[in-house]
Design a protein around this motif. Structure first.
Motif, mmCIF file in Angstrom:
data_model
loop_
_atom_site.group_PDB
_atom_site.id
_atom_site.type_symbol
_atom_site.label_atom_id
_atom_site.label_comp_id
_atom_site.label_asym_id
_atom_site.label_seq_id
_atom_site.Cartn_x
_atom_site.Cartn_y
_atom_site.Cartn_z
ATOM 1 N N ALA A 29 0.804 -1.194 -0.040
ATOM 2 C CA ALA A 29 0.014 0.030 0.096
ATOM 3 C C ALA A 29 0.901 1.085 0.036
ATOM 4 O O ALA A 29 0.479 2.156 -0.750
ATOM 5 C CB ALA A 29 -0.835 -0.013 1.120
ATOM 6 N N VAL A 30 1.851 1.210 0.715
ATOM 7 C CA VAL A 30 2.813 2.582 0.770
ATOM 8 C C VAL A 30 3.593 2.306 -0.401
ATOM 9 O O VAL A 30 3.816 3.740 -0.961
ATOM 10 C CB VAL A 30 3.785 2.374 1.996
ATOM 11 N N GLU A 31 3.861 1.489 -1.076
ATOM 12 C CA GLU A 31 4.425 1.453 -2.500
ATOM 13 C C GLU A 31 3.706 2.214 -3.468
ATOM 14 O O GLU A 31 4.119 2.991 -4.180
ATOM 15 C CB GLU A 31 4.970 -0.079 -2.695
ATOM 16 N N VAL A 37 4.951 7.569 3.531
ATOM 17 C CA VAL A 37 3.880 7.673 4.748
ATOM 18 C C VAL A 37 4.091 9.106 5.016
ATOM 19 O O VAL A 37 4.939 9.347 5.490
ATOM 20 C CB VAL A 37 3.716 6.803 5.514
ATOM 21 N N HIS A 38 3.027 10.270 4.941
ATOM 22 C CA HIS A 38 3.115 11.366 5.222
ATOM 23 C C HIS A 38 1.713 11.805 5.922
ATOM 24 O O HIS A 38 0.733 11.043 5.919
ATOM 25 C CB HIS A 38 3.502 12.428 4.451
ATOM 26 N N GLU A 39 1.712 12.820 6.456
ATOM 27 C CA GLU A 39 0.349 13.245 7.035
ATOM 28 C C GLU A 39 -0.819 13.085 6.272
ATOM 29 O O GLU A 39 -2.111 12.857 6.545
ATOM 30 C CB GLU A 39 0.512 14.516 7.656
ATOM 31 N N ALA A 44 -5.574 7.301 4.838
ATOM 32 C CA ALA A 44 -6.108 6.555 3.693
ATOM 33 C C ALA A 44 -5.572 5.376 3.535
ATOM 34 O O ALA A 44 -6.003 4.312 3.227
ATOM 35 C CB ALA A 44 -5.878 7.451 2.329
ATOM 36 N N ILE A 45 -4.312 5.115 3.915
ATOM 37 C CA ILE A 45 -3.368 3.894 3.757
ATOM 38 C C ILE A 45 -4.107 2.889 4.657
ATOM 39 O O ILE A 45 -4.398 1.878 4.506
ATOM 40 C CB ILE A 45 -1.991 4.191 3.850
ATOM 41 N N LEU A 46 -4.152 3.487 6.040
ATOM 42 C CA LEU A 46 -4.618 2.488 7.129
ATOM 43 C C LEU A 46 -5.906 2.422 6.755
ATOM 44 O O LEU A 46 -6.350 1.132 6.978
ATOM 45 C CB LEU A 46 -4.781 3.508 8.590
ATOM 46 N N ALA A 47 -6.867 3.234 6.384
ATOM 47 C CA ALA A 47 -8.341 2.888 5.816
ATOM 48 C C ALA A 47 -8.343 1.667 4.841
ATOM 49 O O ALA A 47 -9.201 0.716 4.832
ATOM 50 C CB ALA A 47 -9.066 4.091 5.492
ATOM 51 N N GLN A 48 -7.586 1.842 3.790
ATOM 52 C CA GLN A 48 -7.488 1.010 2.843
ATOM 53 C C GLN A 48 -7.216 -0.581 3.258
ATOM 54 O O GLN A 48 -7.647 -1.447 2.637
ATOM 55 C CB GLN A 48 -6.581 1.544 1.655
ATOM 56 N N LEU A 49 -6.493 -0.513 4.174
ATOM 57 C CA LEU A 49 -5.948 -1.785 4.822
ATOM 58 C C LEU A 49 -6.849 -2.293 5.948
ATOM 59 O O LEU A 49 -6.807 -3.393 6.308
ATOM 60 C CB LEU A 49 -4.633 -1.801 5.363
ATOM 61 N N GLY A 50 -7.683 -1.551 6.535
ATOM 62 C CA GLY A 50 -8.673 -1.873 7.477
ATOM 63 C C GLY A 50 -7.665 -1.821 8.716
ATOM 64 O O GLY A 50 -7.905 -2.758 9.701
ATOM 65 N N MET A 51 -6.726 -1.167 9.010
ATOM 66 C CA MET A 51 -6.021 -1.216 10.013
ATOM 67 C C MET A 51 -5.940 0.045 11.015
ATOM 68 O O MET A 51 -6.542 1.143 10.784
ATOM 69 C CB MET A 51 -4.301 -1.185 9.760
ATOM 70 N N THR A 52 -5.875 -0.578 12.262
ATOM 71 C CA THR A 52 -6.143 0.714 13.298
ATOM 72 C C THR A 52 -4.903 1.364 13.346
ATOM 73 O O THR A 52 -3.775 0.967 13.031
ATOM 74 C CB THR A 52 -6.182 0.353 14.728
ATOM 75 N N PRO A 53 -4.866 2.742 13.768
ATOM 76 C CA PRO A 53 -3.564 3.557 14.033
ATOM 77 C C PRO A 53 -2.518 2.739 14.936
ATOM 78 O O PRO A 53 -1.387 2.716 14.532
ATOM 79 C CB PRO A 53 -3.913 4.940 14.786
ATOM 80 N N ALA A 54 -2.756 1.885 15.935
ATOM 81 C CA ALA A 54 -2.054 1.130 16.803
ATOM 82 C C ALA A 54 -1.445 0.083 15.718
ATOM 83 O O ALA A 54 -0.159 -0.214 15.884
ATOM 84 C CB ALA A 54 -2.999 0.474 17.929
ATOM 85 N N GLU A 55 -2.128 -0.622 15.245
ATOM 86 C CA GLU A 55 -1.680 -1.560 14.058
ATOM 87 C C GLU A 55 -0.724 -1.005 13.404
ATOM 88 O O GLU A 55 0.388 -1.564 12.919
ATOM 89 C CB GLU A 55 -2.511 -2.426 13.347
#
Length: 84
Positions: A29-31, A37-39, A44-55
């Motif tokens: 996703a970052v690639e 990864v920036h502000e 958007a990257i986290l949401a795309q992956l269904g990840m929490t900020p902690a993950e």
């Protein structure tokens, strides 16, 4: 690496070892987002992956600890695959 980041990395290692697929998904996703990864793209990257900020933080800590990601100004640059 700060003491807190080191503790997070040590705590995260067993969990992340079992989810290498999640780390690979994050790297892809970052690639696709230009290797940084920036502000503006973090959420958007986290949401795309269904990840929490902690993950996401645990994965970033792991990637930084083994050299697959490096700080770049206030951003994070991935250093693997086509991002190297």
């Amino acid at each position: 690496m700060t003491r807190l980041a080191l503790l997070l990395a040590l705590a995260a290692a067993p969990a992340l070892a079992q989810s290498a697929d999640r780390v690979a998904e994050f790297l892809r996703a970052v690639e696709a987002a230009g290797c940084v990864v920036h502000e503006a793209n973090n959420q958007a990257i986290l949401a795309q992956l269904g990840m929490t900020p902690a993950e996401g933080t645990l994965i970033v800590t792991l990637l930084m600890s083994d050299g697959r990601a490096v700080p770049q100004d206030d951003d994070l640059r991935i250093t693997t695959g086509t991002c190297s």
